[in-house]
Design a protein around this motif. Sequence first.
Motif, PDB file in Angstrom:
ATOM      1  N   THR A 190       0.822  -1.205   0.000  1.00  0.00           N
ATOM      2  CA  THR A 190       0.000   0.000   0.000  1.00  0.00           C
ATOM      3  C   THR A 190       0.858   1.258   0.000  1.00  0.00           C
ATOM      4  N   SER A 191       1.856   1.281   0.860  1.00  0.00           N
ATOM      5  CA  SER A 191       2.669   2.488   0.951  1.00  0.00           C
ATOM      6  C   SER A 191       4.140   2.265   0.623  1.00  0.00           C
TER       7      SER A 191
ATOM      8  N   THR B 290       5.745   3.293  -2.550  1.00  0.00           N
ATOM      9  CA  THR B 290       5.143   2.713  -3.747  1.00  0.00           C
ATOM     10  C   THR B 290       4.725   3.850  -4.684  1.00  0.00           C
TER      11      THR B 290
ATOM     12  N   GLY C 298      -2.381  -5.184  -0.026  1.00  0.00           N
ATOM     13  CA  GLY C 298      -3.090  -4.043   0.554  1.00  0.00           C
ATOM     14  C   GLY C 298      -3.915  -3.270  -0.462  1.00  0.00           C
ATOM     15  N   GLU C 299      -3.981  -1.979  -0.262  1.00  0.00           N
ATOM     16  CA  GLU C 299      -4.784  -1.108  -1.116  1.00  0.00           C
ATOM     17  C   GLU C 299      -4.234  -1.036  -2.532  1.00  0.00           C
ATOM     18  N   THR C 300      -2.937  -1.277  -2.702  1.00  0.00           N
ATOM     19  CA  THR C 300      -2.347  -1.241  -4.036  1.00  0.00           C
ATOM     20  C   THR C 300      -2.941  -2.324  -4.929  1.00  0.00           C
TER      21      THR C 300
ATOM     22  N   LYS D 105      -5.774  -1.104  -7.122  1.00  0.00           N
ATOM     23  CA  LYS D 105      -5.572  -0.080  -8.151  1.00  0.00           C
ATOM     24  C   LYS D 105      -6.027  -0.617  -9.501  1.00  0.00           C
TER      25      LYS D 105
ATOM     26  N   GLY E 229      -1.746   0.687   4.786  1.00  0.00           N
ATOM     27  CA  GLY E 229      -3.144   1.028   4.544  1.00  0.00           C
ATOM     28  C   GLY E 229      -4.103  -0.030   5.045  1.00  0.00           C
ATOM     29  N   THR E 230      -3.562  -1.186   5.427  1.00  0.00           N
ATOM     30  CA  THR E 230      -4.408  -2.281   5.906  1.00  0.00           C
ATOM     31  C   THR E 230      -3.752  -2.967   7.093  1.00  0.00           C
TER      32      THR E 230
END
Length: 164
Positions: free
Chosen positions: A14-15, A54, A94-96, A99, A155-156
Motif C-alpha cells: 500500500t505504501s 510505492t 493491501g490497497e495497491t 488499483k 493502509g491495511t
Amino acid sequence: MKEEIISVGIDIGTSTTQLVFSKITLENLSSGARVPQIKIVDKEIFYRSKIYTTPLVNSYEIDIEALKKILKDEYEASKVPREKISTGAVIITGETARKSNAREVLKALSGMAGDFVVATAGPDLESIISGKGSGAMKFSEENNTSIYNLDIGGGTTNISLFDK
C-alpha cells in the motif's frame, strides 16, 4: 545432490515497495532410481533493497515506469544479472492490489527475470504470508500452541491465527 538457485521477492504494498534477493539450496533426498524428493535445505537472504514509497500516478493507478526503474536500479545494486535469477515472486498487497492497473503491473514485472509466482494478495493470503514470514506458524507448530499474527501495513491490517 545439492543445487543452489537465486530467488527474488518483490513486495508492492500500500505504501512501500521492497525487493529481497535470496540463495536457496535444494537437495534431492531420494536415493537411486526413486522419484525425486526435492526439499529446500537452506535459505540465505544476501541482499535487501532500501524501502521505497510505492509509486503512484494518482489515487487509482500504480506508476509502472517508476516501478520498473526501482527494480532495474535494485537489480544493478544487488550485482545479480537478471539471467541468474531462477525464480521469485511479485506480490501486490493491501490497497495497491485494488488499483485499476494492478494486473497490468504484475504482467509487466513478471517477465523481468526467472520463473515468477505472480499474485495479488487479498487480506486472507496476505495475512498467511505475513504469519509464515514472521515465524508465527513455525512457532505455533514447534510449541504446540496457538498464536495470532498481526500484519500492520501502510493502509491495511490483517490478522491470522496459527493453531498448533
